[in-house]
Design an enzyme around this catalytic site. Structure first.
Site, PDB file in Angstrom:
ATOM      1  N   ARG A   5       0.863  -1.189   0.000  1.00 35.49           N
ATOM      2  CA  ARG A   5       0.000   0.000   0.000  1.00 35.49           C
ATOM      3  C   ARG A   5       0.892   1.230   0.000  1.00 35.49           C
ATOM      4  O   ARG A   5       1.912   1.278   0.692  1.00 35.49           O
ATOM      5  CB  ARG A   5      -0.916   0.038   1.236  1.00 35.49           C
ATOM      6  CG  ARG A   5      -2.110  -0.918   1.168  1.00 35.49           C
ATOM      7  CD  ARG A   5      -3.129  -0.510   0.095  1.00 35.49           C
ATOM      8  NE  ARG A   5      -4.262  -1.414   0.033  1.00 35.49           N
ATOM      9  CZ  ARG A   5      -4.375  -2.471  -0.756  1.00 35.49           C
ATOM     10  NH1 ARG A   5      -3.397  -2.797  -1.598  1.00 35.49           N
ATOM     11  NH2 ARG A   5      -5.466  -3.221  -0.741  1.00 35.49           N
ATOM     12  N   GLU A  47      -2.369   7.633  -4.785  1.00 30.01           N
ATOM     13  CA  GLU A  47      -2.745   6.993  -6.051  1.00 30.01           C
ATOM     14  C   GLU A  47      -4.215   7.153  -6.410  1.00 30.01           C
ATOM     15  O   GLU A  47      -4.574   7.131  -7.589  1.00 30.01           O
ATOM     16  CB  GLU A  47      -2.380   5.510  -6.031  1.00 30.01           C
ATOM     17  CG  GLU A  47      -3.238   4.670  -5.092  1.00 30.01           C
ATOM     18  CD  GLU A  47      -2.892   3.181  -5.154  1.00 30.01           C
ATOM     19  OE1 GLU A  47      -1.717   2.838  -5.021  1.00 30.01           O
ATOM     20  OE2 GLU A  47      -3.827   2.377  -5.330  1.00 30.01           O
TER      21      GLU A  47
HETATM   22  P1  NAD Z   1      -1.335 -11.385   4.741  1.00 28.44           P
HETATM   23  O1  NAD Z   1      -2.385 -10.953   5.708  1.00 28.44           O
HETATM   24  O2  NAD Z   1      -1.279 -12.817   4.325  1.00 28.44           O
HETATM   25  O3  NAD Z   1       0.122 -10.996   5.321  1.00 28.44           O
HETATM   26  C1  NAD Z   1       0.409  -9.764   5.911  1.00 28.44           C
HETATM   27  C2  NAD Z   1       1.550  -9.979   6.891  1.00 28.44           C
HETATM   28  O4  NAD Z   1       1.919  -8.701   7.423  1.00 28.44           O
HETATM   29  C3  NAD Z   1       1.180 -10.875   8.091  1.00 28.44           C
HETATM   30  O5  NAD Z   1       2.147 -11.873   8.267  1.00 28.44           O
HETATM   31  C4  NAD Z   1       1.130  -9.910   9.261  1.00 28.44           C
HETATM   32  O6  NAD Z   1       1.528 -10.505  10.493  1.00 28.44           O
HETATM   33  C5  NAD Z   1       2.142  -8.855   8.825  1.00 28.44           C
HETATM   34  N1  NAD Z   1       1.980  -7.561   9.483  1.00 28.44           N
HETATM   35  C6  NAD Z   1       0.859  -6.983   9.970  1.00 28.44           C
HETATM   36  N2  NAD Z   1       1.144  -5.767  10.484  1.00 28.44           N
HETATM   37  C7  NAD Z   1       2.483  -5.608  10.326  1.00 28.44           C
HETATM   38  C8  NAD Z   1       3.380  -4.555  10.662  1.00 28.44           C
HETATM   39  N3  NAD Z   1       2.955  -3.431  11.255  1.00 28.44           N
HETATM   40  N4  NAD Z   1       4.683  -4.717  10.356  1.00 28.44           N
HETATM   41  C9  NAD Z   1       5.120  -5.854   9.759  1.00 28.44           C
HETATM   42  N5  NAD Z   1       4.317  -6.864   9.410  1.00 28.44           N
HETATM   43  C10 NAD Z   1       3.023  -6.746   9.700  1.00 28.44           C
HETATM   44  O7  NAD Z   1      -1.490 -10.424   3.486  1.00 28.44           O
HETATM   45  P2  NAD Z   1      -1.002 -10.683   1.979  1.00 28.44           P
HETATM   46  O8  NAD Z   1      -2.079 -11.389   1.234  1.00 28.44           O
HETATM   47  O9  NAD Z   1       0.366 -11.241   1.997  1.00 28.44           O
HETATM   48  O10 NAD Z   1      -0.989  -9.181   1.432  1.00 28.44           O
HETATM   49  C11 NAD Z   1      -0.061  -8.226   1.911  1.00 28.44           C
HETATM   50  C12 NAD Z   1      -0.492  -6.842   1.431  1.00 28.44           C
HETATM   51  O11 NAD Z   1      -0.359  -6.795   0.003  1.00 28.44           O
HETATM   52  C13 NAD Z   1      -1.978  -6.512   1.690  1.00 28.44           C
HETATM   53  O12 NAD Z   1      -2.135  -5.914   2.959  1.00 28.44           O
HETATM   54  C14 NAD Z   1      -2.312  -5.544   0.591  1.00 28.44           C
HETATM   55  O13 NAD Z   1      -2.171  -4.232   1.082  1.00 28.44           O
HETATM   56  C15 NAD Z   1      -1.236  -5.789  -0.473  1.00 28.44           C
HETATM   57  N6  NAD Z   1      -1.787  -6.232  -1.777  1.00 28.44           N
HETATM   58  C16 NAD Z   1      -1.449  -5.532  -2.895  1.00 28.44           C
HETATM   59  C17 NAD Z   1      -1.912  -5.935  -4.145  1.00 28.44           C
HETATM   60  C18 NAD Z   1      -1.549  -5.198  -5.403  1.00 28.44           C
HETATM   61  O14 NAD Z   1      -2.175  -5.402  -6.457  1.00 28.44           O
HETATM   62  N7  NAD Z   1      -0.520  -4.358  -5.400  1.00 28.44           N
HETATM   63  C19 NAD Z   1      -2.748  -7.056  -4.236  1.00 28.44           C
HETATM   64  C20 NAD Z   1      -3.060  -7.768  -3.062  1.00 28.44           C
HETATM   65  C21 NAD Z   1      -2.573  -7.349  -1.835  1.00 28.44           C
END
Ligand code: NAD
Length: 346
Positions: A233, A262
């Site tokens: 994000r 964005e």
């Molecule tokens: P997920 O929930 O499987 O994993 C997120 C991880 O981040 C978890 O392990 C959690 O413990 C950790 N986390 C939470 N707060 C944290 C912090 N303050 N510091 C460090 N780690 C922390 O999520 P995911 O499916 O792996 O997705 C990750 C991110 O990718 C989503 O939150 C979303 O914003 C982003 N995303 C982007 C796109 C894109 O098209 N660019 C698409 C899907 C997801």
């Protein structure tokens, strides 16, 4: 039986195609709207049971109140992140569902594509050779093999990105607020990750805590020449600080699929306009910055999974007591949330 009515905001041709082709589409009457959901556009959902939204729809408390009064029962996010919905305010009024995973591979692979493009200057080579310029001056890259990558957030996407990096022979270190046990991943504190990493890739959600986790102070701690990848994000990075770090030649490369402002520009064609965002314009003008407009998720597999899961979420909500992919502000501590007892969150 009357069909469930869905107001589908911020729809694009590729969304429409995947939802129309979904094999669970028959039970729904979907109105595809090109506009985003906001206080100015909520009325378009009049008479609908569900609003279906994406990453840049603004579902703030005012919008939630208006939708609630109009009788909307469900906000169906067709993405994983839900930072654009005031879930605390929605609690007790409108339920919120999301698509927790549609293709973590799509995002992790895009992160690596951005990194390789940037450090091997593929974006420059593509333009040069189209102009029959076959010079290699200024095209020197570096090997990924043996470099240290710091992965922030080791959930679904972060773990796949780690596997990809292992395939390249890279050393992996990681930071996660909730480290995965028995994963074999070397977890370190954030400061150590900043100090040791040649490449940093962000895969954690945007929360109050993670907002601007990459800022002037953290950049100061990083190695000179560090490459930063953000496919998570935009607001995880303070864009002004990033720009200053690039201008100071401290940051060697920035690969950005997301950007904190964005919602004003991404997903639209502004090629014939003067863009007002000076920070974005300056970032894009840098030879070592690559920007894609939140496209990491955009694969056939992901679109098909998004459509199927979203429509199944809606169907489950109206037909059952359960709501598998519901999110609420209590879900982070499941002991406090009905979800732990196989029910809707409220
Ligand atoms: P997920 O929930 O499987 O994993 C997120 C991880 O981040 C978890 O392990 C959690 O413990 C950790 N986390 C939470 N707060 C944290 C912090 N303050 N510091 C460090 N780690 C922390 O999520 P995911 O499916 O792996 O997705 C990750 C991110 O990718 C989503 O939150 C979303 O914003 C982003 N995303 C982007 C796109 C894109 O098209 N660019 C698409 C899907 C997801």
């Amino acid at each position: 039986m009357e069909k469930i009515k869905i107001a589908f905001y911020d729809s694009k041709d590729y969304d429409k195609e995947s939802f129309i082709n979904s094999n669970v589409n028959d039970e729904f009457e979907i109105t595809y709207l090109e506009t985003r959901l906001s206080v100015d556009t909520y009325k378009l959902a009049e008479g609908c049971d569900v609003v279906c939204v994406f990453v840049n729809d603004d579902v703030n408390s005012e919008v939630i109140d208006k939708l609630h009064k109009m009788g909307v029962k469900l906000i169906a996010l067709r993405c994983a992140g839900y930072n654009n919905v005031d879930i605390e305010y929605a609690f007790g009024k409108i339920h919120v569902v999301r698509v927790p995973a549609y293709s973590p591979y799509a995002v992790a692979e895009h992160a690596m594509a951005l990194l390789l493009t940037s450090i091997r200057r593929i974006h420059k080579a593509y333009i040069r050779t189209r102009d029959f310029n076959f010079s290699l001056n200024g095209m020197t890259g570096f090997d990924l093999h043996g470099k240290t990558v710091g992965v922030i957030g080791t959930g679904k996407i972060g773990r796949i990105f780690i596997d990809i990096c292992r395939g390249f022979g890279m050393n992996i270190i990681a930071y996660d607020k909730f480290p995965a046990k028995d994963s074999g991943i070397e977890y370190v504190e954030l400061d150590e990750l900043f100090e040791r990493s040649d490449i940093i890739s962000l895969h954690c959600p945007l929360t109050d805590e993670s907002l601007h986790m990459i800022n002037a102070d953290s950049i100061e701690k990083m190695k000179k020449g560090v490459a930063i990848i953000n496919t998570s994000r935009g607001a995880l990075i303070d864009s002004e600080a990033l720009l200053e770090g690039i201008k100071a030649r401290h940051i060697g490369a920035a690969c950005l699929d997301v950007y904190e402002e964005e919602s004003n520009v991404f997903f639209h064609d502004y090629s014939n306009h003067i863009v007002n965002d000076d920070t974005l314009a300056r970032l894009i003008s840098m030879p070592n910055v690559i920007v894609t407009s939140h496209q990491a998720f955009l694969t056939k597999e992901a679109l098909s999974n998004i459509a199927d899961t979203t429509l199944n979420n809606v169907r489950e909500f109206f037909e059952k007591d359960t709501c598998t992919n519901e999110v609420c502000y209590k879900c982070s501590n499941l002991a406090n949330c009905n979800q732990a007892h196989d029910k809707k969150c409220f």
